[in-house]
Design a protein around this motif. Structure first.
Motif, short mmCIF file in Angstrom:
data_model
loop_
_atom_site.label_atom_id
_atom_site.label_comp_id
_atom_site.label_asym_id
_atom_site.label_seq_id
_atom_site.Cartn_x
_atom_site.Cartn_y
_atom_site.Cartn_z
N TYR A 247 0.91 -1.31 -0.02
CA TYR A 247 0.03 0.11 -0.13
C TYR A 247 0.85 1.26 -0.13
O TYR A 247 1.89 1.11 0.42
CB TYR A 247 -1.10 -0.06 1.25
N VAL B 117 -2.31 5.57 2.32
CA VAL B 117 -3.93 4.85 2.49
C VAL B 117 -3.59 3.55 3.30
O VAL B 117 -4.29 2.91 3.86
CB VAL B 117 -4.13 4.31 1.15
N PHE C 221 -7.06 1.40 3.62
CA PHE C 221 -7.42 0.85 2.52
C PHE C 221 -7.16 -0.87 2.41
O PHE C 221 -5.96 -1.05 2.87
CB PHE C 221 -6.97 1.35 1.21
N LEU D 264 -11.12 -2.84 -3.72
CA LEU D 264 -10.21 -1.95 -2.98
C LEU D 264 -11.38 -1.53 -2.03
O LEU D 264 -12.42 -0.62 -2.33
CB LEU D 264 -9.85 -0.67 -3.89
N MET E 199 -12.27 0.70 0.80
CA MET E 199 -11.74 2.12 1.42
C MET E 199 -12.69 2.51 2.76
O MET E 199 -13.73 2.68 2.55
CB MET E 199 -11.67 3.38 0.27
N ASP F 82 -8.50 11.80 -0.68
CA ASP F 82 -8.81 10.65 -1.37
C ASP F 82 -9.29 10.68 -2.65
O ASP F 82 -9.49 10.04 -3.48
CB ASP F 82 -9.25 9.52 -0.54
#
Length: 117
Positions: free
Chosen positions: A61, A65, A69, A82, A84, A91
């Motif tokens: 990552y 994030v 995430f 993904l 989040m 973002d």
């Protein structure tokens, strides 16, 4: 291989979204042989790597994030995801998926994520 990303939208800071990416035009073994990554491009900025997952599930990552995430993949269905959480205004951007580290599949339209403060 063509890629279709979906799941974006408008969300308030602190909210969550789950993005999906579907690869078409390739046999499963082609998809499974590649690492897959999510990228994003904010307005006026270059596209940047957000997260990657190898064909065996090892993830990596971006510092910005990490811890918020989660990337995953479903090889049987040629999909990547993904998750989040804890979204921040920074973002905001259009999110794309592709193979990694040398993206060679056709970039799709991406999916727009907008995080309001």
């Amino acid at each position: 291989v063509q890629l279709q990303a979906s799941g974006g939208g408008l969300v308030q800071a602190g909210g969550c979204l789950r993005l999906s990416c579907k690869a078409s035009g390739a046999i499963t073994s082609v998809f499974n042989s590649k690492a897959v990554a999510w990228f994003r491009q904010a307005p006026g900025k270059q596209r940047e790597l957000v997260a990657s997952v190898t064909r065996v599930g090892t993830t990596n990552y971006a510092d910005s994030v990490n811890g918020r995430f989660t990337i995953s993949r479903d090889n049987a269905h040629k999909k990547a995801y993904l998750q989040m959480n804890g979204l921040k205004p920074e973002d905001t951007g259009t999110y794309y998926c592709n193979n990694y580290p040398d993206p060679s599949w056709l970039w799709g339209q991406g999916t727009l994520v907008t995080v309001s403060s």
